[in-house]
Design a protein around this motif. Structure first.
Motif, PDB file in Angstrom:
ATOM      1  N   LEU A 224      -9.896  -2.899  -6.231  1.00 18.87           N
ATOM      2  CA  LEU A 224      -8.782  -2.366  -7.014  1.00 18.87           C
ATOM      3  C   LEU A 224      -7.453  -2.531  -6.281  1.00 18.87           C
ATOM      4  O   LEU A 224      -6.446  -2.935  -6.869  1.00 18.87           O
ATOM      5  CB  LEU A 224      -9.021  -0.880  -7.316  1.00 18.87           C
ATOM      6  N   GLN A 227      -6.215  -6.122  -6.190  1.00 17.18           N
ATOM      7  CA  GLN A 227      -5.693  -6.563  -7.480  1.00 17.18           C
ATOM      8  C   GLN A 227      -4.372  -5.882  -7.830  1.00 17.18           C
ATOM      9  O   GLN A 227      -3.479  -6.489  -8.426  1.00 17.18           O
ATOM     10  CB  GLN A 227      -6.728  -6.288  -8.578  1.00 17.18           C
ATOM     11  N   ALA A 228      -4.252  -4.596  -7.446  1.00 19.32           N
ATOM     12  CA  ALA A 228      -3.093  -3.814  -7.878  1.00 19.32           C
ATOM     13  C   ALA A 228      -1.903  -3.909  -6.934  1.00 19.32           C
ATOM     14  O   ALA A 228      -0.772  -3.614  -7.328  1.00 19.32           O
ATOM     15  CB  ALA A 228      -3.497  -2.346  -8.039  1.00 19.32           C
ATOM     16  N   SER A 229      -2.138  -4.319  -5.694  1.00 13.10           N
ATOM     17  CA  SER A 229      -1.078  -4.307  -4.692  1.00 13.10           C
ATOM     18  C   SER A 229       0.202  -5.013  -5.139  1.00 13.10           C
ATOM     19  O   SER A 229       1.300  -4.496  -4.922  1.00 13.10           O
ATOM     20  CB  SER A 229      -1.594  -4.914  -3.381  1.00 13.10           C
ATOM     21  N   VAL A 231       1.656  -5.165  -7.932  1.00 17.29           N
ATOM     22  CA  VAL A 231       2.439  -4.488  -8.971  1.00 17.29           C
ATOM     23  C   VAL A 231       2.654  -3.006  -8.678  1.00 17.29           C
ATOM     24  O   VAL A 231       3.103  -2.264  -9.547  1.00 17.29           O
ATOM     25  CB  VAL A 231       1.755  -4.648 -10.353  1.00 17.29           C
ATOM     26  N   LEU A 232       2.354  -2.567  -7.462  1.00 18.82           N
ATOM     27  CA  LEU A 232       2.502  -1.148  -7.135  1.00 18.82           C
ATOM     28  C   LEU A 232       3.903  -0.790  -6.640  1.00 18.82           C
ATOM     29  O   LEU A 232       4.161   0.350  -6.281  1.00 18.82           O
ATOM     30  CB  LEU A 232       1.466  -0.736  -6.073  1.00 18.82           C
ATOM     31  N   SER A 274       4.833   4.342  -6.697  1.00 14.55           N
ATOM     32  CA  SER A 274       3.725   3.444  -7.017  1.00 14.55           C
ATOM     33  C   SER A 274       3.476   3.360  -8.514  1.00 14.55           C
ATOM     34  O   SER A 274       2.618   2.594  -8.958  1.00 14.55           O
ATOM     35  CB  SER A 274       2.453   3.892  -6.298  1.00 14.55           C
ATOM     36  N   LEU A 277       0.271   3.112 -12.510  1.00 10.20           N
ATOM     37  CA  LEU A 277      -0.956   2.490 -12.024  1.00 10.20           C
ATOM     38  C   LEU A 277      -1.444   3.174 -10.751  1.00 10.20           C
ATOM     39  O   LEU A 277      -2.642   3.438 -10.590  1.00 10.20           O
ATOM     40  CB  LEU A 277      -0.724   1.000 -11.764  1.00 10.20           C
ATOM     41  N   GLY A 278      -0.501   3.485  -9.855  1.00  8.89           N
ATOM     42  CA  GLY A 278      -0.884   4.187  -8.634  1.00  8.89           C
ATOM     43  C   GLY A 278      -1.496   5.538  -8.936  1.00  8.89           C
ATOM     44  O   GLY A 278      -2.487   5.949  -8.318  1.00  8.89           O
ATOM     45  N   ILE A 281      -5.103   5.072 -10.151  1.00  3.34           N
ATOM     46  CA  ILE A 281      -6.042   4.774  -9.061  1.00  3.34           C
ATOM     47  C   ILE A 281      -6.302   6.030  -8.235  1.00  3.34           C
ATOM     48  O   ILE A 281      -7.435   6.298  -7.821  1.00  3.34           O
ATOM     49  CB  ILE A 281      -5.501   3.635  -8.176  1.00  3.34           C
TER      50      ILE A 281
END
Length: 292
Positions: A224, A227-229, A231-232, A274, A277-278, A281
């Motif tokens: 996760l 993949q998310a880094s 757009v955080l 973040s 999305l942050g 998560i």
């Protein structure tokens, strides 16, 4: 094993005796007098002979020969020198002692890692071993550091916890294990500019209970974050620390460090910068790892 002066002198003499076997130098004791001084050389050779590690010289003024016991001692030394785990652990402990001996107890008294010229078992630590030791100590809050774009941890100093570790007389790994055991299931995360808890604000302190360490959940969290880094909306520094945290999550580290890393990531992802999305998560982490 940190060698005492007498042990080091004995080993160096044994190594020299082995080196000159079968050469003209084996017929003269003078080189040992030059290297160690006549009195120290004779005293040390006498002790080695009494303990059965060298054989009596064949004639007056000649060198002693190595006995099987002396060869076994050299074999044990070389085995320690080749032991990568042993080298890693002793480099960490040596670095803590080295910083303490130089009174590097604050940023104002920091010292350059390039001055770390310590050795173990008669073998100097390499630059790679030095860097790995600094990273391990930094990850566990035993030292603080300043890094450059091309090199990590170029300036070092002890944290309060690092000073406590040195004063305890314990090896670094034993000290961390004791600290982990003392907090049981509770992970204490302290915010400062040098760890991921900085995302929660300078000086922030949170007591987090991480009750579950599911290997599948750890792997899923790592995926996760990868993949998310992008757009955080994180700074470059925090992105780098995300990468460092992933290394902890995907390696076989002690449970206490993994829990601490999870707690730091949780605080980071709760931060408003973040984004949604942050927050999602972080909520997933709370459910999967029992964070409260």
């Amino acid at each position: 094993m940190r060698l005492m002066e007498q042990d080091e002198r004995e080993l160096r003499i044994l190594m020299y005796l082995e080196q000159v076997e079968g050469t003209p130098e084996q017929h003269s004791i003078q080189p040992l007098y030059v290297q160690f001084g006549q009195d120290q050389a004779l005293i040390t050779l006498g002790h080695l002979r009494e303990t059965g590690q060298v054989l009596a010289p064949v004639r007056l003024g000649a060198l002693h020969g190595l006995s099987p016991a002396g060869r076994s001692r050299l074999d044990a030394l070389r085995q320690r020198q080749r032991g990568r785990g042993h080298r890693r652990a002793t480099a960490r402990d040596a670095m803590l002692r080295w910083l303490d001996e130089r009174n590097a107890h604050s940023q104002g008294s920091r010292v350059g890692r390039d001055e770390f010229n310590e050795s173990e078992d008669l073998a100097a630590f390499t630059a790679a071993e030095s860097e790995a030791a600094a990273q391990w100590l930094y990850d566990r809050d035993l030292i603080d550091s300043i890094s450059a774009a091309q090199e990590s941890h170029i300036l070092l100093w002890l944290t309060d916890e690092g000073v406590e570790c040195v004063d305890s007389g314990l090896d670094a790994a034993d000290f961390i294990a004791r600290q982990t055991a003392s907090v049981d299931q509770t992970t204490i995360v302290t915010g400062n500019v040098n760890n991921l808890a900085a995302a929660a604000g300078p000086g922030a302190i949170a007591n987090l209970t991480v009750s579950t360490l599911d290997p599948d959940a750890l792997e899923e969290l790592a995926r996760l974050l990868l993949q998310a880094s992008p757009v955080l909306n994180l700074s470059k520094e925090l992105e780098l620390q995300i990468v460092n945290s992933l290394q902890v999550l995907t390696s076989e580290e002690e449970p206490g460090l993994v829990k601490k890393t999870i707690g730091q990531l949780y605080l980071l992802l709760q931060n408003s910068s973040s984004g949604a999305l942050g927050g999602l998560i972080a909520a997933w982490m709370a459910a999967r790892f029992g964070i409260s």
